[in-house]
Design a protein around this motif. Sequence first.
Motif, PDB file in Angstrom:
ATOM      1  N   SER A  33     -60.987 -29.067  60.205  1.00 45.83           N
ATOM      2  CA  SER A  33     -62.001 -29.157  61.260  1.00 45.83           C
ATOM      3  C   SER A  33     -61.358 -29.491  62.611  1.00 45.83           C
ATOM      4  N   ARG A  35     -59.688 -27.306  64.299  1.00 48.47           N
ATOM      5  CA  ARG A  35     -58.623 -26.320  64.548  1.00 48.47           C
ATOM      6  C   ARG A  35     -59.217 -24.932  64.718  1.00 48.47           C
ATOM      7  N   ARG A  36     -58.460 -24.059  65.406  1.00 46.91           N
ATOM      8  CA  ARG A  36     -58.851 -22.645  65.527  1.00 46.91           C
ATOM      9  C   ARG A  36     -57.712 -21.806  64.978  1.00 46.91           C
ATOM     10  N   PHE A  37     -58.080 -20.796  64.198  1.00 45.85           N
ATOM     11  CA  PHE A  37     -57.062 -19.901  63.639  1.00 45.85           C
ATOM     12  C   PHE A  37     -57.287 -18.505  64.202  1.00 45.85           C
ATOM     13  N   GLY A  38     -56.258 -17.945  64.850  1.00 48.38           N
ATOM     14  CA  GLY A  38     -56.385 -16.636  65.475  1.00 48.38           C
ATOM     15  C   GLY A  38     -56.258 -15.488  64.489  1.00 48.38           C
TER      16      GLY A  38
END
Length: 318
Positions: A33, A35-38
Amino acid sequence: MRVRFWGTRGSIPVALTAADIRDKLARALVAASGRRFGSYGEAYAFAEESLPFSVTHSFGGHTSCVEFETGHEEYFVCDMGSGARAFGEHVLARQAGRPATVNVFMSHVHWDHIMGFPFFGPAYVPGTRLRIYGCHDILEQAFRLQQSPPCFPVSFEQLEATIEFVKLASGHPFEVSGLRVTPQLQRHSGDSYGYRFEIGGRSIVYSTDSEHKLEERAQTEAIVGFFRDADLVIFDAMYSLAEAISVKEDWGHSSNVVGVELCQLARVKHLVLFHHEPANSDAAIETALRDAQRLEELTRGKHALRVSAAHDGLEIEL
Ligand SMILES: [Zn+2]
Ligand SMILES: [Zn+2]
Protein backbone atom coordinates in the motif's frame (compact mmCIF):
# COMPACT_ATOMS: atom_id res chain seq x y z
CA MET A 1 24.93 -33.06 -7.29
CA ARG A 2 21.56 -31.36 -7.51
CA VAL A 3 18.65 -32.13 -5.18
CA ARG A 4 15.10 -31.56 -6.41
CA PHE A 5 12.15 -31.60 -4.05
CA TRP A 6 9.01 -32.92 -5.77
CA GLY A 7 7.01 -33.53 -2.59
CA THR A 8 7.67 -32.14 0.88
CA ARG A 9 4.44 -32.54 2.88
CA GLY A 10 3.88 -35.23 5.49
CA SER A 11 1.05 -37.76 5.81
CA ILE A 12 -1.39 -36.51 3.16
CA PRO A 13 -1.23 -34.11 0.20
CA VAL A 14 -2.71 -30.65 0.71
CA ALA A 15 -3.68 -27.83 -1.65
CA LEU A 16 -4.05 -24.10 -1.10
CA THR A 17 -7.69 -23.23 -0.44
CA ALA A 18 -9.57 -20.17 -1.74
CA ALA A 19 -9.25 -18.67 1.76
CA ASP A 20 -5.46 -19.24 1.70
CA ILE A 21 -5.13 -17.43 -1.65
CA ARG A 22 -7.31 -14.50 -0.49
CA ASP A 23 -5.19 -14.23 2.65
CA LYS A 24 -1.95 -14.11 0.62
CA LEU A 25 -3.41 -11.46 -1.71
CA ALA A 26 -4.63 -9.32 1.18
CA ARG A 27 -1.24 -9.52 2.92
CA ALA A 28 0.52 -8.57 -0.34
CA LEU A 29 -1.80 -5.58 -0.84
CA VAL A 30 -1.17 -4.34 2.70
CA ALA A 31 2.60 -4.67 2.20
CA ALA A 32 2.37 -2.77 -1.12
CA SER A 33 0.00 0.00 0.00
CA GLY A 34 1.20 3.47 -0.93
CA ARG A 35 3.39 2.16 -3.76
CA ARG A 36 2.80 2.52 -7.51
CA PHE A 37 3.91 -0.07 -10.02
CA GLY A 38 4.38 1.05 -13.63
CA SER A 39 4.54 -2.48 -15.05
CA TYR A 40 4.05 -6.16 -14.30
CA GLY A 41 7.85 -6.42 -14.07
CA GLU A 42 8.04 -3.81 -11.30
CA ALA A 43 5.29 -5.53 -9.34
CA TYR A 44 6.96 -8.92 -9.86
CA ALA A 45 10.30 -7.57 -8.61
CA PHE A 46 8.59 -6.12 -5.52
CA ALA A 47 6.93 -9.48 -4.80
CA GLU A 48 10.23 -11.30 -5.24
CA GLU A 49 12.37 -8.94 -3.17
CA SER A 50 10.09 -7.47 -0.52
CA LEU A 51 7.37 -9.97 0.38
CA PRO A 52 7.87 -12.92 2.77
CA PHE A 53 8.12 -16.41 1.30
CA SER A 54 4.81 -17.43 2.88
CA VAL A 55 3.02 -14.68 0.89
CA THR A 56 4.60 -15.33 -2.53
CA HIS A 57 5.00 -19.11 -2.35
CA SER A 58 3.55 -22.21 -0.81
CA PHE A 59 5.54 -24.91 0.93
CA GLY A 60 3.79 -27.23 -1.40
CA GLY A 61 1.27 -29.93 -1.14
CA HIS A 62 2.74 -33.19 -2.42
CA THR A 63 3.92 -35.96 -0.12
CA SER A 64 7.52 -37.18 0.02
CA CYS A 65 9.49 -37.46 -3.23
CA VAL A 66 13.08 -36.13 -3.53
CA GLU A 67 15.32 -36.56 -6.56
CA PHE A 68 19.13 -36.61 -6.58
CA GLU A 69 20.72 -35.70 -9.89
CA THR A 70 24.29 -37.00 -9.94
CA GLY A 71 25.28 -36.39 -13.56
CA HIS A 72 24.72 -40.10 -14.35
CA GLU A 73 22.04 -40.83 -16.97
CA GLU A 74 20.11 -42.94 -14.43
CA TYR A 75 17.66 -41.31 -12.03
CA PHE A 76 17.83 -41.52 -8.24
CA VAL A 77 14.85 -40.71 -6.05
CA CYS A 78 13.75 -41.17 -2.45
CA ASP A 79 10.14 -42.22 -1.87
CA MET A 80 7.14 -42.35 -4.16
CA GLY A 81 4.74 -39.95 -2.43
CA SER A 82 2.29 -37.95 -4.51
CA GLY A 83 5.23 -35.81 -5.75
CA ALA A 84 6.19 -38.84 -7.89
CA ARG A 85 3.55 -37.86 -10.47
CA ALA A 86 5.34 -34.57 -11.25
CA PHE A 87 8.74 -36.28 -11.02
CA GLY A 88 7.52 -38.84 -13.60
CA GLU A 89 6.50 -36.05 -15.99
CA HIS A 90 9.98 -34.55 -15.61
CA VAL A 91 11.58 -37.94 -16.42
CA LEU A 92 9.37 -38.48 -19.49
CA ALA A 93 10.06 -34.97 -20.83
CA ARG A 94 13.80 -35.30 -20.34
CA GLN A 95 13.97 -38.81 -21.87
CA ALA A 96 12.01 -37.69 -24.97
CA GLY A 97 10.92 -41.23 -25.83
CA ARG A 98 14.01 -43.09 -24.62
CA PRO A 99 13.26 -45.52 -21.77
CA ALA A 100 14.66 -44.46 -18.41
CA THR A 101 16.35 -46.33 -15.57
CA VAL A 102 15.11 -45.08 -12.21
CA ASN A 103 16.56 -46.09 -8.81
CA VAL A 104 13.98 -45.62 -6.05
CA PHE A 105 15.01 -45.69 -2.37
CA MET A 106 12.10 -46.30 -0.02
CA SER A 107 12.15 -45.00 3.56
CA HIS A 108 9.14 -47.21 4.37
CA VAL A 109 5.78 -48.12 2.88
CA HIS A 110 3.33 -45.93 4.77
CA TRP A 111 0.75 -44.73 2.29
CA ASP A 112 2.03 -41.16 1.96
CA HIS A 113 5.34 -42.61 0.71
CA ILE A 114 3.94 -44.97 -1.96
CA MET A 115 0.73 -43.22 -3.09
CA GLY A 116 2.37 -41.50 -6.10
CA PHE A 117 3.61 -44.73 -7.67
CA PRO A 118 0.39 -45.64 -9.58
CA PHE A 119 0.65 -42.17 -11.19
CA PHE A 120 4.37 -42.42 -12.00
CA GLY A 121 4.32 -42.16 -15.82
CA PRO A 122 7.59 -44.05 -16.58
CA ALA A 123 6.11 -47.20 -14.95
CA TYR A 124 3.77 -47.40 -17.97
CA VAL A 125 6.53 -47.08 -20.61
CA PRO A 126 7.91 -50.35 -22.08
CA GLY A 127 11.68 -50.60 -21.70
CA THR A 128 11.78 -48.52 -18.49
CA ARG A 129 13.78 -50.15 -15.69
CA LEU A 130 12.68 -49.45 -12.14
CA ARG A 131 14.83 -50.66 -9.27
CA ILE A 132 13.03 -50.21 -5.98
CA TYR A 133 15.39 -50.46 -3.00
CA GLY A 134 14.32 -50.84 0.61
CA CYS A 135 14.93 -52.67 3.86
CA HIS A 136 11.38 -53.90 4.59
CA ASP A 137 10.40 -57.52 3.80
CA ILE A 138 6.93 -56.31 2.79
CA LEU A 139 8.23 -53.74 0.26
CA GLU A 140 7.00 -55.48 -2.91
CA GLN A 141 3.78 -56.63 -1.28
CA ALA A 142 2.90 -53.04 -0.30
CA PHE A 143 3.34 -51.78 -3.87
CA ARG A 144 1.25 -54.66 -5.26
CA LEU A 145 -1.45 -54.28 -2.61
CA GLN A 146 -1.89 -50.58 -3.37
CA GLN A 147 -2.75 -51.46 -6.97
CA SER A 148 -5.11 -54.32 -6.14
CA PRO A 149 -8.93 -54.22 -6.41
CA PRO A 150 -10.96 -52.53 -5.08
CA CYS A 151 -8.45 -49.71 -4.45
CA PHE A 152 -7.05 -48.96 -7.92
CA PRO A 153 -8.18 -49.73 -11.50
CA VAL A 154 -4.73 -50.62 -12.96
CA SER A 155 -3.07 -53.66 -11.44
CA PHE A 156 0.64 -53.84 -10.76
CA GLU A 157 0.95 -56.65 -13.38
CA GLN A 158 -0.30 -54.26 -16.08
CA LEU A 159 2.65 -51.89 -15.65
CA GLU A 160 4.93 -52.00 -18.70
CA ALA A 161 8.24 -51.23 -16.98
CA THR A 162 10.62 -53.93 -15.76
CA ILE A 163 10.37 -53.60 -11.99
CA GLU A 164 12.92 -55.14 -9.65
CA PHE A 165 12.80 -55.01 -5.83
CA VAL A 166 16.18 -54.96 -4.08
CA LYS A 167 16.44 -55.70 -0.36
CA LEU A 168 19.00 -53.68 1.59
CA ALA A 169 20.26 -53.98 5.17
CA SER A 170 20.70 -51.16 7.68
CA GLY A 171 24.32 -50.09 8.14
CA HIS A 172 25.57 -51.93 5.04
CA PRO A 173 26.82 -49.54 2.34
CA PHE A 174 26.50 -50.50 -1.30
CA GLU A 175 27.13 -48.82 -4.64
CA VAL A 176 24.65 -48.17 -7.42
CA SER A 177 25.75 -46.48 -10.66
CA GLY A 178 28.51 -44.45 -8.98
CA LEU A 179 26.47 -43.52 -5.91
CA ARG A 180 27.43 -44.94 -2.51
CA VAL A 181 24.31 -45.56 -0.42
CA THR A 182 24.06 -46.48 3.28
CA PRO A 183 20.67 -47.24 4.87
CA GLN A 184 20.03 -46.53 8.56
CA LEU A 185 17.27 -47.94 10.75
CA GLN A 186 15.10 -45.20 12.32
CA ARG A 187 12.46 -45.12 15.07
CA HIS A 188 9.00 -45.11 13.46
CA SER A 189 5.87 -47.25 13.53
CA GLY A 190 6.78 -50.36 11.50
CA ASP A 191 10.38 -49.02 11.18
CA SER A 192 11.70 -46.53 8.65
CA TYR A 193 15.13 -46.18 7.06
CA GLY A 194 17.18 -43.11 6.27
CA TYR A 195 19.70 -43.09 3.42
CA ARG A 196 23.11 -41.48 3.24
CA PHE A 197 24.26 -40.82 -0.33
CA GLU A 198 27.89 -40.09 -1.18
CA ILE A 199 29.42 -39.15 -4.50
CA GLY A 200 32.40 -36.99 -5.55
CA GLY A 201 33.21 -35.99 -1.96
CA ARG A 202 29.65 -34.79 -1.28
CA SER A 203 27.21 -36.39 1.14
CA ILE A 204 23.48 -36.04 1.54
CA VAL A 205 21.26 -37.67 4.15
CA TYR A 206 17.57 -38.31 3.57
CA SER A 207 16.01 -38.93 6.98
CA THR A 208 12.24 -38.73 7.16
CA ASP A 209 9.60 -40.32 9.37
CA SER A 210 11.93 -40.70 12.30
CA GLU A 211 11.44 -39.91 15.97
CA HIS A 212 14.44 -39.08 18.13
CA LYS A 213 14.69 -39.31 21.89
CA LEU A 214 17.88 -37.38 22.57
CA GLU A 215 18.12 -38.81 26.11
CA GLU A 216 18.64 -42.28 24.63
CA ARG A 217 22.36 -42.05 24.03
CA ALA A 218 23.00 -45.12 21.89
CA GLN A 219 20.29 -44.19 19.39
CA THR A 220 21.38 -40.52 19.34
CA GLU A 221 25.01 -41.53 18.75
CA ALA A 222 23.95 -43.82 15.89
CA ILE A 223 22.00 -40.99 14.21
CA VAL A 224 24.78 -38.42 14.79
CA GLY A 225 27.24 -40.87 13.20
CA PHE A 226 24.86 -41.34 10.29
CA PHE A 227 24.61 -37.53 9.79
CA ARG A 228 28.33 -36.88 10.48
CA ASP A 229 29.79 -34.00 8.39
CA ALA A 230 27.03 -34.28 5.77
CA ASP A 231 26.70 -31.40 3.31
CA LEU A 232 22.92 -31.67 3.50
CA VAL A 233 20.43 -33.39 5.82
CA ILE A 234 16.77 -33.62 4.79
CA PHE A 235 15.02 -34.01 8.15
CA ASP A 236 11.55 -34.91 9.41
CA ALA A 237 10.47 -31.72 11.22
CA MET A 238 6.75 -32.41 11.22
CA TYR A 239 6.02 -31.12 14.72
CA SER A 240 7.03 -28.31 17.02
CA LEU A 241 9.21 -29.43 19.94
CA ALA A 242 6.29 -28.95 22.35
CA GLU A 243 4.10 -31.29 20.29
CA ALA A 244 6.91 -33.81 19.78
CA ILE A 245 7.57 -34.22 23.51
CA SER A 246 3.96 -34.09 24.74
CA VAL A 247 0.75 -34.98 22.90
CA LYS A 248 2.50 -36.35 19.81
CA GLU A 249 5.26 -38.25 21.57
CA ASP A 250 5.65 -41.73 20.02
CA TRP A 251 3.82 -40.67 16.86
CA GLY A 252 7.06 -41.36 15.01
CA HIS A 253 8.10 -37.87 13.94
CA SER A 254 10.54 -35.18 14.98
CA SER A 255 10.81 -31.38 15.25
CA ASN A 256 12.73 -28.38 13.95
CA VAL A 257 14.52 -28.03 17.32
CA VAL A 258 15.71 -31.65 17.42
CA GLY A 259 16.88 -31.27 13.80
CA VAL A 260 19.08 -28.32 14.76
CA GLU A 261 20.51 -30.15 17.79
CA LEU A 262 21.34 -33.38 15.93
CA CYS A 263 22.86 -31.49 12.98
CA GLN A 264 25.00 -29.34 15.29
CA LEU A 265 26.29 -32.46 17.07
CA ALA A 266 27.10 -34.02 13.67
CA ARG A 267 28.62 -30.81 12.20
CA VAL A 268 26.24 -30.87 9.26
CA LYS A 269 26.49 -27.92 6.86
CA HIS A 270 22.87 -27.51 5.78
CA LEU A 271 19.67 -28.73 7.43
CA VAL A 272 16.46 -28.83 5.38
CA LEU A 273 13.20 -29.15 7.34
CA PHE A 274 10.94 -31.66 5.59
CA HIS A 275 7.68 -33.71 5.88
CA HIS A 276 5.65 -30.66 6.93
CA GLU A 277 2.52 -31.21 9.02
CA PRO A 278 -0.51 -31.04 6.68
CA ALA A 279 -2.48 -28.93 9.19
CA ASN A 280 0.20 -26.22 9.19
CA SER A 281 -0.22 -23.09 7.05
CA ASP A 282 2.65 -21.61 5.06
CA ALA A 283 2.96 -18.93 7.74
CA ALA A 284 3.22 -21.60 10.47
CA ILE A 285 5.96 -23.45 8.55
CA GLU A 286 7.78 -20.15 8.03
CA THR A 287 7.61 -19.50 11.80
CA ALA A 288 9.02 -22.99 12.52
CA LEU A 289 11.87 -22.21 10.11
CA ARG A 290 12.61 -18.83 11.74
CA ASP A 291 12.56 -20.45 15.21
CA ALA A 292 15.05 -23.08 14.02
CA GLN A 293 17.30 -20.42 12.46
CA ARG A 294 17.19 -18.34 15.66
CA LEU A 295 17.99 -21.40 17.80
CA GLU A 296 20.96 -22.16 15.54
CA GLU A 297 22.27 -18.60 15.92
CA LEU A 298 21.91 -18.65 19.71
CA THR A 299 23.59 -22.04 20.17
CA ARG A 300 26.19 -21.82 17.40
CA GLY A 301 29.64 -23.17 18.23
CA LYS A 302 32.55 -23.16 15.80
CA HIS A 303 30.46 -24.54 12.96
CA ALA A 304 27.60 -22.58 11.43
CA LEU A 305 24.61 -24.63 10.29
CA ARG A 306 22.45 -23.31 7.47
CA VAL A 307 18.73 -24.06 8.03
CA SER A 308 16.08 -24.07 5.28
CA ALA A 309 12.56 -25.43 4.87
CA ALA A 310 11.83 -27.64 1.87
CA HIS A 311 9.08 -26.69 -0.56
CA ASP A 312 7.81 -28.41 -3.69
CA GLY A 313 10.02 -27.14 -6.53
CA LEU A 314 13.04 -26.33 -4.33
CA GLU A 315 16.38 -27.20 -5.95
CA ILE A 316 19.68 -27.27 -4.07
CA GLU A 317 23.00 -27.47 -5.88
CA LEU A 318 25.91 -29.05 -4.02
ZN1 LIG B 1 5.36 -39.92 6.11
ZN1 LIG C 1 5.42 -42.99 8.19
